[in-house]
Scaffold this active site. Structure first.
Site, PDB file in Angstrom:
ATOM      1  N   GLU A  34       0.827  -1.209   0.000  1.00  9.30           N
ATOM      2  CA  GLU A  34       0.000   0.000   0.000  1.00  9.30           C
ATOM      3  C   GLU A  34       0.862   1.260   0.000  1.00  9.30           C
ATOM      4  O   GLU A  34       1.461   1.628   1.014  1.00  9.30           O
ATOM      5  CB  GLU A  34      -0.926   0.019   1.219  1.00  9.30           C
ATOM      6  CG  GLU A  34      -1.931  -1.114   1.252  1.00  9.30           C
ATOM      7  CD  GLU A  34      -2.966  -1.013   0.145  1.00  9.30           C
ATOM      8  OE1 GLU A  34      -3.246   0.109  -0.336  1.00  9.30           O
ATOM      9  OE2 GLU A  34      -3.497  -2.064  -0.240  1.00  9.30           O
ATOM     10  N   GLU A  75      -5.392   4.552   7.959  1.00  8.07           N
ATOM     11  CA  GLU A  75      -4.932   4.013   6.689  1.00  8.07           C
ATOM     12  C   GLU A  75      -4.963   2.482   6.687  1.00  8.07           C
ATOM     13  O   GLU A  75      -5.277   1.858   5.672  1.00  8.07           O
ATOM     14  CB  GLU A  75      -3.542   4.522   6.332  1.00  8.07           C
ATOM     15  CG  GLU A  75      -3.058   4.051   4.980  1.00  8.07           C
ATOM     16  CD  GLU A  75      -4.014   4.338   3.835  1.00  8.07           C
ATOM     17  OE1 GLU A  75      -4.165   3.461   2.953  1.00  8.07           O
ATOM     18  OE2 GLU A  75      -4.617   5.431   3.786  1.00  8.07           O
ATOM     19  N   GLU A  82     -10.479  -1.723   1.366  1.00  4.47           N
ATOM     20  CA  GLU A  82     -10.182  -1.900  -0.055  1.00  4.47           C
ATOM     21  C   GLU A  82      -9.887  -3.360  -0.385  1.00  4.47           C
ATOM     22  O   GLU A  82     -10.342  -3.878  -1.412  1.00  4.47           O
ATOM     23  CB  GLU A  82      -9.012  -1.017  -0.466  1.00  4.47           C
ATOM     24  CG  GLU A  82      -9.357   0.458  -0.480  1.00  4.47           C
ATOM     25  CD  GLU A  82      -8.179   1.341  -0.854  1.00  4.47           C
ATOM     26  OE1 GLU A  82      -7.049   0.827  -1.018  1.00  4.47           O
ATOM     27  OE2 GLU A  82      -8.394   2.550  -0.981  1.00  4.47           O
TER      28      GLU A  82
END
Length: 124
Positions: A34, A75, A82
């Site tokens: 990521e 995050e 996601e």
């Protein structure tokens, strides 16, 4: 309920050890896969040393550290959302877009909190 669910794993110290290993695996995966997570880490690696150079109270210093850690946590959650959405389907779907956009909005808020907090501590 005395029966453990079949996918729940261990209890006691073994569970704590496993949970720690799962957490470390999550950090490694987020850093490897990521870009946004890496950017938040790098931002914190810049801001944390700067915070030690400021003439501020201990409480203000702790606050600057906490908002950075908060953005890392958001995050991680955004990346998890996601991943789950992508696991279900890579097809474009309005609900998938909503989920991903909301995760992104949460991270925007976390970064806004960092900005507001730093401005308040330094200038107010």
């Amino acid at each position: 309920m005395s029966q453990h669910l079949p996918l729940k794993g261990q209890t006691g110290l073994k569970r704590i050890f496993n949970a720690f290993n799962y957490s470390m695996s999550g950090f490694k995966s987020a850093f490897k896969n990521e870009a946004a997570f890496r950017q938040i880490i790098y931002l914190n690696l810049v801001l944390l040393p700067i915070s030690f150079l400021l003439d501020i109270s201990k409480v203000e210093h702790i606050l600057l550290i906490i908002v950075g850690l908060f953005a890392i946590m958001v995050e991680l959650l955004n990346s998890a959302i996601e991943a789950v959405v992508d696991r279900i389907s890579l097809d474009r779907h309005p609900l998938a877009k909503i989920a991903k956009d909301m995760g992104s909005a949460a991270q925007f808020m976390a970064l806004s909190i960092i900005t507001i907090t730093w401005i308040a501590v330094i200038f107010l």
